[in-house]
Design a protein around this motif. Structure first.
Motif, PDB file in Angstrom:
ATOM      1  N   ARG A 104      31.907 -28.617  -4.157  1.00 41.61           N
ATOM      2  CA  ARG A 104      30.783 -27.755  -4.513  1.00 41.61           C
ATOM      3  C   ARG A 104      29.632 -28.545  -5.107  1.00 41.61           C
ATOM      4  N   GLY A 105      29.779 -29.858  -5.241  1.00 41.56           N
ATOM      5  CA  GLY A 105      28.710 -30.645  -5.837  1.00 41.56           C
ATOM      6  C   GLY A 105      28.791 -30.638  -7.351  1.00 41.56           C
ATOM      7  N   ASP A 106      27.762 -31.139  -7.972  1.00 37.15           N
ATOM      8  CA  ASP A 106      27.738 -31.266  -9.426  1.00 37.15           C
ATOM      9  C   ASP A 106      26.829 -30.246 -10.090  1.00 37.15           C
ATOM     10  N   VAL A 111      20.733 -20.549 -13.656  1.00 31.79           N
ATOM     11  CA  VAL A 111      19.473 -21.291 -13.764  1.00 31.79           C
ATOM     12  C   VAL A 111      19.685 -22.737 -14.199  1.00 31.79           C
ATOM     13  N   LEU A 112      20.916 -23.101 -14.587  1.00 32.47           N
ATOM     14  CA  LEU A 112      21.209 -24.485 -14.945  1.00 32.47           C
ATOM     15  C   LEU A 112      21.485 -25.357 -13.728  1.00 32.47           C
ATOM     16  N   ALA A 113      21.553 -24.752 -12.553  1.00 33.13           N
ATOM     17  CA  ALA A 113      21.920 -25.499 -11.349  1.00 33.13           C
ATOM     18  C   ALA A 113      20.979 -26.660 -11.040  1.00 33.13           C
ATOM     19  N   PRO A 114      19.647 -26.541 -11.224  1.00 30.13           N
ATOM     20  CA  PRO A 114      18.771 -27.673 -10.864  1.00 30.13           C
ATOM     21  C   PRO A 114      18.867 -28.874 -11.795  1.00 30.13           C
ATOM     22  N   LEU A 115      19.566 -28.769 -12.918  1.00 28.85           N
ATOM     23  CA  LEU A 115      19.603 -29.864 -13.882  1.00 28.85           C
ATOM     24  C   LEU A 115      20.447 -31.023 -13.354  1.00 28.85           C
ATOM     25  N   ARG A 302      29.721 -32.710 -23.294  1.00 28.17           N
ATOM     26  CA  ARG A 302      30.552 -32.051 -24.301  1.00 28.17           C
ATOM     27  C   ARG A 302      29.808 -30.873 -24.929  1.00 28.17           C
ATOM     28  N   TYR A 303      28.533 -31.040 -25.225  1.00 32.18           N
ATOM     29  CA  TYR A 303      27.737 -29.971 -25.843  1.00 32.18           C
ATOM     30  C   TYR A 303      27.665 -28.744 -24.929  1.00 32.18           C
ATOM     31  N   ILE A 304      27.387 -28.959 -23.650  1.00 38.95           N
ATOM     32  CA  ILE A 304      27.285 -27.835 -22.713  1.00 38.95           C
ATOM     33  C   ILE A 304      28.652 -27.215 -22.459  1.00 38.95           C
ATOM     34  N   ARG A 305      29.662 -28.071 -22.334  1.00 39.59           N
ATOM     35  CA  ARG A 305      30.999 -27.561 -22.021  1.00 39.59           C
ATOM     36  C   ARG A 305      31.531 -26.692 -23.148  1.00 39.59           C
ATOM     37  N   THR A 306      31.362 -27.104 -24.395  1.00 37.79           N
ATOM     38  CA  THR A 306      31.857 -26.293 -25.506  1.00 37.79           C
ATOM     39  C   THR A 306      31.054 -25.009 -25.665  1.00 37.79           C
ATOM     40  N   ALA A 307      29.805 -24.977 -25.186  1.00 40.70           N
ATOM     41  CA  ALA A 307      29.050 -23.726 -25.223  1.00 40.70           C
ATOM     42  C   ALA A 307      29.678 -22.699 -24.279  1.00 40.70           C
ATOM     43  N   GLN A 324      32.839 -37.843 -18.425  1.00 42.24           N
ATOM     44  CA  GLN A 324      31.850 -38.654 -17.742  1.00 42.24           C
ATOM     45  C   GLN A 324      31.345 -38.016 -16.451  1.00 42.24           C
ATOM     46  N   GLU A 325      31.993 -36.990 -15.958  1.00 36.38           N
ATOM     47  CA  GLU A 325      31.557 -36.304 -14.743  1.00 36.38           C
ATOM     48  C   GLU A 325      30.708 -35.106 -15.120  1.00 36.38           C
ATOM     49  N   TRP A 326      29.517 -34.976 -14.497  1.00 42.00           N
ATOM     50  CA  TRP A 326      28.613 -33.881 -14.815  1.00 42.00           C
ATOM     51  C   TRP A 326      29.229 -32.531 -14.492  1.00 42.00           C
ATOM     52  N   ARG A 327      30.086 -32.491 -13.457  1.00 41.62           N
ATOM     53  CA  ARG A 327      30.725 -31.226 -13.117  1.00 41.62           C
ATOM     54  C   ARG A 327      31.681 -30.773 -14.218  1.00 41.62           C
TER      55      ARG A 327
END
Length: 510
Positions: A104-106, A111-115, A302-307, A324-327
């Motif tokens: 599925r890509g990274d 709306v966070l998809a383009p980051l 880590r910041y986004i994932r814990t949100a 280390q993986e953006w996904r």
């Protein structure tokens, strides 16, 4: 501004253009056209035509012009929003699959998809992470900060910090490459950890290690100094028993299309952003916010994932492997409803700032929104500066709009309301301050509360609404836009006040 406690006047909604009363520009134009057509039909002498136009005008004005509610929307606008949400179905839902045949890509959801993260050298021998929004061309530089705090600060120091902070925001009007700056404060309870027990247990463990070391080496026991033990014991006895995890993030969003000369590729754009960051670090330090470090890729993930998954907040993760993986920042599953945003182990509700309740604002006015509490809460303040030329033009529009509304009231033989009088006076005062070098910008606030148990969501919402009342501000829930508001409150490069997407010719890096 006083010498003991700095204060500033409350912000207000922009009232430029030909807006009449609570109507916006487009509503005022529809009203003017409708009244003009009905009036012109009287001169034709055809009463039947006048009656037909009047019958058409009444429902048009009622449904398409007159706003109501906290959102200030008309009936047509509300129906259109409901139709868009109803016809969307489950398109806002997100689900991951560990056995996906086609990668599925990274991309992140919504709306966070383009980051896209960009890992660059920070010029100090280390690395940092920038975020590139591929839909808008905005390059964001997140930095973790540690505010000094105003609770125990001297009033003189607080006045200096507030003054320097205002000077920093005013300078942004002379930096065309800065699109906006976001201040995010996230607080969450640390899983019921007792600070007093934790500190005393650590002291006892230090004594045991000292005895064990002395027994093995045969030397004298070197215990922790008594003065340090007494100081720590006194501090934890006077502090709260429960602790909170607080994260403060400052994100600077750069629009490289306005750079002169414009960077030709991603490496030049990243270098341009990194070269400007020391200036902001110095300005933030003078404003009472020390930049602890620039965000790395692992820390940002880590910041986004814990949100999205608050259950991971108290879990130690290996940055060298998993993060280390953006996904890895993406949630496994999300689903948005009218009033709630469900994501992995959390349920969130978001609010958008509507307006202030008026009066003078003290620098401690927003402390209830950022102080820790029983529930996870994230507060985000976005400041989008106007350029020096645009600020002058905006101020003139505000003054002209106030004069127009006064002439309208005189021609219609209506008394000027107190709100219109205050708006006209505020516009003139703003024009005077702008001529003396003050900056002009647009403030936007978001607040999001997250719980792991859906049954406690109502209590968390009540806590946020109580704090909104204490801060003397008016907010409204982001109904049917919970997912987008949740993403905007993260402070990682999403700017709804600017744009969520741009044409290819208007965005950098297209």
């Amino acid at each position: 501004m006083t010498t003991t406690e700095p204060a500033y006047r409350s912000g207000r909604r922009s009232r430029s253009g030909l807006a009449v009363g609570r109507l916006e520009n487009r509503h005022s134009i529809i009203l003017a056209v409708t009244v003009t057509l009905v009036t012109l039909s009287l001169f034709l002498g055809n009463l039947l035509l006048t009656g037909v136009l009047a019958l058409i005008a009444v429902p048009v004005l009622m449904l398409g012009v007159l706003p109501f509610g906290a959102a200030g929307r008309t009936v047509v606008e509300r129906l259109a929003a409901r139709m868009r949400f109803a016809t969307a179905g489950t398109t806002s839902a997100w689900s991951d699959d560990v056995l996906s045949e086609i990668p599925r890509g990274d991309n992140l959801p919504g709306v966070l998809a383009p980051l896209m993260p960009i890992e660059v050298e920070d010029g100090r021998g280390g690395h940092q992470c920038l975020v590139w929004n591929r839909q808008t061309g905005i390059v964001s530089a997140p930095m973790f900060v540690s505010p000094v705090g105003l609770t125990l600060a001297d009033d003189g120091d607080a006045l200096t910090w507030v003054t320097n902070f205002g000077g920093m925001l005013a300078d942004l009007g002379h930096m065309p490459t800065v699109s906006s700056i976001t201040f995010t404060c996230e607080s969450a309870p640390t899983g019921g950890m007792n600070q007093r027990s934790y500190t005393r247990n650590r002291i006892e463990r230090a004594r045991e290690r000292a005895r064990e070391t002395a027994r093995i080496s045969g030397a004298d026991v070197v215990e922790p100094p008594d003065v340090c033990v007494r100081v720590l014991d006194g501090l934890v006895s006077q502090s709260r028993a429960q602790t909170a995890d607080v994260t403060c993030l400052v994100t600077i969003n750069f629009d490289l299309t306005k750079a002169q000369p414009a960077p030709k590729d991603l490496s030049q754009g990243a270098a341009e952003v990194v070269n400007m960051l020391p200036r902001f670090e110095s300005a933030l330090a003078a404003s009472g916010m020390t930049v602890t470090h620039r965000a790395t890729k692992g820390q940002l993930i880590r910041y986004i994932r814990t949100a999205f998954d608050p259950a991971l907040r108290n879990t130690d993760l290996d940055e060298a492997a998993e993060e280390q993986e953006w996904r890895g920042a993406a949630p496994l599953r999300t689903e948005a409803s009218v009033d709630t945003y469900a994501h992995d182990s959390g349920y969130s509700v978001s609010w958008v700032y509507s307006e202030s309740l008026g009066g003078l604002r003290r620098f401690r006015g927003m402390l209830p929104m950022v102080s820790p509490g029983r529930y996870h809460r994230r507060f985000s303040m976005v400041y989008r500066p106007y350029s020096a030329v645009e600020a002058s033009r905006q101020v003139e529009k505000e003054v002209s709009a106030g004069v127009f509304r006064r002439i309208w009231a005189q021609k219609t033989k209506k008394d000027e309301t107190q709100r219109e009088h205050d708006d006209r006076a505020a516009a003139r005062r703003m024009a005077q301050q702008e001529s003396l070098g003050a900056g002009l910008g647009l403030f936007t606030f978001y607040v999001t509360t997250t719980v792991r148990n859906e049954d406690t969501l109502s209590e968390a919402c009540a806590d946020v609404e109580r704090r909104q009342g204490e801060s003397k501000t008016k907010w409204r829930r982001a109904r049917r836009a919970m997912e987008a508001t949740f993403a905007a409150s993260l402070g990682v490069g999403i700017e709804p006040t600017s744009a969520l997407s741009r044409m290819a010719k208007d965005r950098w890096g297209a």
